[in-house]
Design a protein around this motif. Sequence first.
Motif, PDB file in Angstrom:
ATOM      1  N   GLU A 109      57.202  74.502  69.326  1.00 55.90           N
ATOM      2  CA  GLU A 109      58.452  73.981  69.892  1.00 55.90           C
ATOM      3  C   GLU A 109      58.622  74.429  71.340  1.00 55.90           C
ATOM      4  O   GLU A 109      59.022  73.637  72.194  1.00 55.90           O
ATOM      5  CB  GLU A 109      59.653  74.425  69.052  1.00 55.90           C
ATOM      6  N   ASP A 129      54.464  82.962  55.224  1.00 53.83           N
ATOM      7  CA  ASP A 129      55.687  82.248  55.615  1.00 53.83           C
ATOM      8  C   ASP A 129      56.074  82.578  57.050  1.00 53.83           C
ATOM      9  O   ASP A 129      56.416  81.696  57.837  1.00 53.83           O
ATOM     10  CB  ASP A 129      56.853  82.605  54.684  1.00 53.83           C
ATOM     11  N   GLU A 130      55.988  83.849  57.378  1.00 55.62           N
ATOM     12  CA  GLU A 130      56.328  84.272  58.735  1.00 55.62           C
ATOM     13  C   GLU A 130      55.339  83.696  59.748  1.00 55.62           C
ATOM     14  O   GLU A 130      55.721  83.310  60.849  1.00 55.62           O
ATOM     15  CB  GLU A 130      56.352  85.799  58.814  1.00 55.62           C
ATOM     16  N   GLN A 165      59.044  92.255  64.103  1.00 54.15           N
ATOM     17  CA  GLN A 165      59.408  92.723  62.773  1.00 54.15           C
ATOM     18  C   GLN A 165      60.042  94.101  62.856  1.00 54.15           C
ATOM     19  O   GLN A 165      59.652  94.930  63.664  1.00 54.15           O
ATOM     20  CB  GLN A 165      58.167  92.794  61.868  1.00 54.15           C
ATOM     21  N   HIS A 183      53.709  80.798  59.497  1.00 46.54           N
ATOM     22  CA  HIS A 183      54.039  79.381  59.700  1.00 46.54           C
ATOM     23  C   HIS A 183      55.248  79.240  60.612  1.00 46.54           C
ATOM     24  O   HIS A 183      55.242  78.427  61.550  1.00 46.54           O
ATOM     25  CB  HIS A 183      54.318  78.698  58.365  1.00 46.54           C
ATOM     26  N   LYS A 184      56.285  80.043  60.390  1.00 45.70           N
ATOM     27  CA  LYS A 184      57.486  79.986  61.242  1.00 45.70           C
ATOM     28  C   LYS A 184      57.136  80.317  62.688  1.00 45.70           C
ATOM     29  O   LYS A 184      57.616  79.655  63.619  1.00 45.70           O
ATOM     30  CB  LYS A 184      58.541  80.971  60.737  1.00 45.70           C
ATOM     31  N   SER A 185      56.325  81.346  62.877  1.00 48.38           N
ATOM     32  CA  SER A 185      55.947  81.754  64.232  1.00 48.38           C
ATOM     33  C   SER A 185      55.152  80.662  64.933  1.00 48.38           C
ATOM     34  O   SER A 185      55.333  80.420  66.120  1.00 48.38           O
ATOM     35  CB  SER A 185      55.129  83.046  64.186  1.00 48.38           C
ATOM     36  N   TRP A 186      54.270  79.999  64.192  1.00 49.59           N
ATOM     37  CA  TRP A 186      53.478  78.907  64.785  1.00 49.59           C
ATOM     38  C   TRP A 186      54.394  77.757  65.194  1.00 49.59           C
ATOM     39  O   TRP A 186      54.256  77.209  66.284  1.00 49.59           O
ATOM     40  CB  TRP A 186      52.413  78.430  63.807  1.00 49.59           C
ATOM     41  N   TRP A 187      55.335  77.398  64.322  1.00 53.56           N
ATOM     42  CA  TRP A 187      56.256  76.300  64.644  1.00 53.56           C
ATOM     43  C   TRP A 187      57.109  76.644  65.866  1.00 53.56           C
ATOM     44  O   TRP A 187      57.351  75.783  66.712  1.00 53.56           O
ATOM     45  CB  TRP A 187      57.142  75.959  63.456  1.00 53.56           C
ATOM     46  N   THR A 188      57.553  77.879  65.952  1.00 53.07           N
ATOM     47  CA  THR A 188      58.332  78.317  67.111  1.00 53.07           C
ATOM     48  C   THR A 188      57.500  78.191  68.379  1.00 53.07           C
ATOM     49  O   THR A 188      57.978  77.692  69.405  1.00 53.07           O
ATOM     50  CB  THR A 188      58.803  79.770  66.925  1.00 53.07           C
ATOM     51  N   ARG A 220      46.886  77.143  60.816  1.00 50.04           N
ATOM     52  CA  ARG A 220      47.488  76.314  61.863  1.00 50.04           C
ATOM     53  C   ARG A 220      46.529  76.030  63.011  1.00 50.04           C
ATOM     54  O   ARG A 220      46.559  74.961  63.602  1.00 50.04           O
ATOM     55  CB  ARG A 220      48.763  76.982  62.399  1.00 50.04           C
ATOM     56  N   THR A 275      54.570  88.380  66.695  1.00 53.62           N
ATOM     57  CA  THR A 275      55.325  88.345  65.443  1.00 53.62           C
ATOM     58  C   THR A 275      55.480  89.743  64.866  1.00 53.62           C
ATOM     59  O   THR A 275      56.569  90.117  64.422  1.00 53.62           O
ATOM     60  CB  THR A 275      54.648  87.414  64.421  1.00 53.62           C
TER      61      THR A 275
END
Length: 87
Positions: A79, A68-69, A22, A71-76, A41, A18
Amino acid sequence: MDSKRPRNDITDKIFKHTLNQQTGSRSEAFKRGLMAALAYRSTGIKVNLNCPYKPGTADFEEFCAGADEGHKSWWTHEEKKKLKQKR
């Protein structure tokens, strides 16, 4: 980085990936928020328990942006893992 943070290979891998994605350098507060979200997470440690900054400060906002970043990275990551399992 904080030596008291949970160490986990996947969180470290996502953290490094991540940060590499950036643009520009990130503040220590952003990095702490990023790791706090990844720790949540992977271990269930609540992000707000890891925030050392007072609400309304620039560092608090950076921490939240990092979280926030994270959480997004974990979800990515999750997936991508699901897509690999479907193959």
